[in-house]
Design an enzyme around this catalytic site. Structure first.
Site, short mmCIF file in Angstrom:
data_model
loop_
_atom_site.label_atom_id
_atom_site.label_comp_id
_atom_site.label_asym_id
_atom_site.label_seq_id
_atom_site.Cartn_x
_atom_site.Cartn_y
_atom_site.Cartn_z
N GLU A 60 8.34 6.31 1.12
CA GLU A 60 7.44 5.96 0.02
C GLU A 60 7.69 6.79 -1.22
O GLU A 60 7.69 6.27 -2.35
CB GLU A 60 5.98 6.10 0.47
CG GLU A 60 5.50 4.97 1.36
CD GLU A 60 5.98 5.06 2.79
OE1 GLU A 60 5.77 4.10 3.55
OE2 GLU A 60 6.59 6.10 3.15
N HIS A 129 -3.85 3.10 9.69
CA HIS A 129 -3.64 1.98 8.76
C HIS A 129 -4.94 1.40 8.19
O HIS A 129 -4.88 0.36 7.55
CB HIS A 129 -2.92 0.83 9.48
CG HIS A 129 -1.60 1.19 10.08
ND1 HIS A 129 -1.48 1.72 11.32
CD2 HIS A 129 -0.34 1.07 9.58
CE1 HIS A 129 -0.20 1.92 11.61
NE2 HIS A 129 0.51 1.54 10.57
#
Length: 331
Positions: A60, A129
């Site tokens: 990321e 998540h």
């Protein structure tokens, strides 16, 4: 366009952006061959090719940094981070670079970058998540933070974000992707910085956004059935926060509830409460109430996950107590 899903609305917005501006491209984990973790970009790599739909490594910080560089260089990147939890791996790039470069360059360098990320609980994806970290990013000057809760906003907010000269983060609640509504392509769209009153009322204001919007609307319907007229305000944009609309709503109803899936401590609900305390205290006839997610990492088990998230019944019960009626004791 008729009936489309929240997922299809985002895809339509991405397609429109790619077709109308050659500077736009989409990059992120699994956005190409796989079609996106939540299938938002399904089919786009076949339509636009690998130069504009770019699969990235699981890094990321690296690909968000690449998006920042591309934006500085004149492109209009859409960077998809698979889930909000993974955005923390890119905080340095987002907070220390994207958000600050205009300031540190005395206005010479802008970063017209859009970052999309899925967030929220409800799909049994546990603590890895499921969180709602919009309050973290809304804390940072230099960023704009959008959270479309309606399919109409999902269809059109991306276009407004891409037109902005500074970085914009768009949150997409995972429980909305399959929701279907009719939208009118010709209908005027509210400015992305403005909150919208989704349901006018006189007895109580509920302030919310994203995945909690429809729960608040359902709660308002239930409350209407027992004689209470509740206003629901969709904040839509969490930075800059539309404080004027928040205050105007309380001037009408004199009671305020905030429904926020994230944790109560030091979050968006606290910021909204502070705004009301500082600027609208004398309009309030009752203490501000907050309905938040439980202050634990989100669990996997379905019954525990449901217990951690604000539900319609939680909103209704809190409202009945605020409204000083006897229905709460009888439910």
């Amino acid at each position: 366009m008729g009936d489309i899903s929240y997922r299809e609305a985002f895809r339509a917005g991405i397609i429109e952006a790619l077709e109308s501006d050659p500077r736009v491209f989409l990059m992120g984990e699994d956005v190409g061959d796989y079609g996106g973790c939540y299938a938002v970009s399904k089919g786009l790599i076949e339509k636009f090719g690998r130069e504009r739909i770019i699969d990235t490594p699981l890094a990321e910080s690296g690909f968000v940094g690449a998006g920042i560089g591309a934006a500085i260089g004149g492109m209009r990147p859409i960077v998809e981070i698979m889930t909000v939890n993974f955005s923390l791996l890119a905080l340095d790039q987002i907070v220390n670079n994207a958000a600050t470069l205009r300031h540190m360059s005395n206005g010479q360098i802008g970063v017209p970058l859009v970052i999309r990320m899925a967030c929220g609980a409800g799909k049994q994806l546990a603590a890895q998540h499921s969180h709602s970290f919009e309050g973290i990013f809304a804390h940072v000057p230099g960023l704009k933070v959008l959270y479309p809760g309606t399919i109409q906003d999902a269809r059109h907010m991306l276009k407004m974000a891409l037109a902005d000269p500074d970085p914009v983060i768009i949150f997409e609640h995972v429980m909305l992707y399959n929701r279907i509504e009719a939208i009118d392509e010709s209908a005027p769209i509210d400015d992305m910085h403005k909150a919208v009153v989704r349901r006018p009322g006189t007895d109580l204001s509920i302030f919310t956004w994203g995945g909690s919007l429809y729960k608040a609307m359902e709660a308002a319907d239930q409350l209407q059935a027992v004689g209470h007229n509740v206003e629901v305000v969709d904040l839509r944009c969490l930075r800059p926060l539309d404080r004027d609309t928040i205050i105007e709503s309380v001037q009408r109803t004199h009671k305020a509830m905030i429904v926020d899936e994230s944790w109560k401590s030091v979050g968006m609900s606290a910021e909204i409460s502070a705004t009301l305390a500082e600027q609208a205290l004398y309009y309030l006839d009752a203490p501000i109430q907050r309905v938040n997610g439980q202050e634990v990492p989100f669990p996997y088990a379905e019954h525990l996950e449901n217990a951690c998230i604000p539900q319609v019944e939680d909103i209704v019960q809190t409202a009945l107590v605020m409204l000083g009626t006897n229905e709460a004791a009888n439910r």
